[in-house]
Every structure is written in C-alpha cells, then in structure tokens.
Motif scaffolding. Structure first.
Motif, PDB file in Angstrom:
ATOM      1  N   ARG A 280      -4.366   1.238  -7.772  1.00 26.92           N
ATOM      2  CA  ARG A 280      -3.502   0.339  -6.995  1.00 26.92           C
ATOM      3  C   ARG A 280      -2.532  -0.348  -7.949  1.00 26.92           C
ATOM      4  O   ARG A 280      -2.891  -1.289  -8.652  1.00 26.92           O
TER       5      ARG A 280
ATOM      6  N   ARG B 194       1.373  -2.051  -8.265  1.00 25.96           N
ATOM      7  CA  ARG B 194       2.527  -2.592  -7.550  1.00 25.96           C
ATOM      8  C   ARG B 194       3.664  -2.809  -8.526  1.00 25.96           C
ATOM      9  O   ARG B 194       3.465  -3.368  -9.598  1.00 25.96           O
TER      10      ARG B 194
ATOM     11  N   VAL C 275       6.583  -5.077  -9.142  1.00 23.73           N
ATOM     12  CA  VAL C 275       6.932  -6.429  -8.711  1.00 23.73           C
ATOM     13  C   VAL C 275       8.297  -6.813  -9.278  1.00 23.73           C
ATOM     14  O   VAL C 275       8.557  -6.617 -10.464  1.00 23.73           O
TER      15      VAL C 275
ATOM     16  N   TRP D 289      -1.140 -11.879  -0.534  1.00 26.57           N
ATOM     17  CA  TRP D 289      -0.337 -10.782   0.003  1.00 26.57           C
ATOM     18  C   TRP D 289      -0.984 -10.290   1.279  1.00 26.57           C
ATOM     19  O   TRP D 289      -2.148 -10.562   1.545  1.00 26.57           O
TER      20      TRP D 289
ATOM     21  N   ASP E 295       7.594 -11.954  -4.818  1.00 29.38           N
ATOM     22  CA  ASP E 295       8.019 -10.571  -4.976  1.00 29.38           C
ATOM     23  C   ASP E 295       9.058 -10.234  -3.912  1.00 29.38           C
ATOM     24  O   ASP E 295       8.864 -10.511  -2.728  1.00 29.38           O
TER      25      ASP E 295
ATOM     26  N   SER F 190       7.709  -7.055  -1.499  1.00 30.49           N
ATOM     27  CA  SER F 190       6.483  -7.100  -0.695  1.00 30.49           C
ATOM     28  C   SER F 190       6.177  -8.548  -0.306  1.00 30.49           C
ATOM     29  O   SER F 190       6.965  -9.444  -0.569  1.00 30.49           O
TER      30      SER F 190
ATOM     31  N   ARG G  91       4.935  -4.211 -13.680  1.00 32.66           N
ATOM     32  CA  ARG G  91       4.010  -3.382 -12.910  1.00 32.66           C
ATOM     33  C   ARG G  91       2.638  -4.031 -12.985  1.00 32.66           C
ATOM     34  O   ARG G  91       2.101  -4.247 -14.072  1.00 32.66           O
TER      35      ARG G  91
END
Length: 144
Positions: A64, A66, A68, A110, A84, A87, A57
């Motif tokens: 925020r 994510r 992963v 990203w 990843d 995403s 994480r």
C-alpha cells in the motif's frame, strides 16, 4: 468505505514554539526526520509553515503506497495541517504546552477503501502509519 484515524503522541521537554518551528521546517528539518517508509520527499513550494507544498511516497504497508502532494495550512498558532491534494489523506500536527515542555499529537485520517481490500487496509495501514509517525517523533526528540 470508512474513515480511518491514526494518532501518535509524544511529550518533549522543549517549549512548544521550538518544537513547532522544527516541525514546520519542511525544507531542512522535516527531510531529516523521515524514516525509510517515506521516499522521494521534496519541497514543491515554500519550505516553512503555511503555504508550503510537499511531495513524497508513503509506504503504509509493503503493498500500500500512496503518492502524496500535500498543501500545508496553519489554522491556528499551534496547528499545522498537511492536506493531500490527490486524496482524502490529512495529517494534523498539534503542539501544545505541557508543564515546562510540549505535548505533540499527530493525527492522520483518510477515507479507506471498501470491500475486502478496505478490510485489510483498516487493519494493516494504521500500523504502518503509526510506525511512521512514531519514528518521526523519535527523530524529532533526538533533534530537540
């Protein structure tokens, strides 16, 4: 939506092979390099270099986060790519000779969100991600 790029760089007195060996050791070394904004780190498959799968994480900011799940590839002998699977997040590690030592570049990219949330993401998320990689590079320097 737009592409977000975050770069961190460092020079080390160690040779590129030694640096890349530590960076590619996801089973042991990498687990010890992560700062507090990575939680839940685990190796899902492999553990060294290409073919490794990792999960964690990423807390880019306080709000925020994510999840992963990254697949590691090695497009050449000086590069590792952590892609990843959930995403567009990609982190590229490049370790090149620099004098008697090494120059390490970590680039994370990203596709950011649109609208107001995307505006704040473009401002604040890179700060958190750069802080993450600088901490990892600091910890790597200690290991070398």
């Amino acid at each position: 939506m737009g592409q977000i790029n975050v770069v961190a760089e460092r020079e080390f007195a160690a040779p590129p092979g030694q640096v890349l060996e530590l960076v590619a050791d996801y089973a042991e070394t990498r687990a010890q390099l992560w700062p507090e904004n990575i939680t839940g780190y685990r190796v899902l498959a492999g553990g060294k270099g290409a073919g490794t799968r990792i999960g964690y994480r990423l807390h880019a900011t306080k709000k925020r986060i994510r999840d992963v799940t990254a697949e590691v590839t090695a497009p050449d002998e000086s590069t590792l790519v952590e892609a990843d699977q959930n995403s567009t997040l990609r982190t590229v590690w490049r370790v090149l000779p620099q004098g008697d030592g090494s120059h390490v570049t970590v680039t994370t990219t990203w596709t950011g969100a649109g609208g107001v949330g995307g505006f704040f993401e473009r401002i604040f998320a890179p700060i958190g991600v750069r802080k993450l990689w600088n901490a990892v590079l600091d910890n790597l320097g200690t290991r070398l």
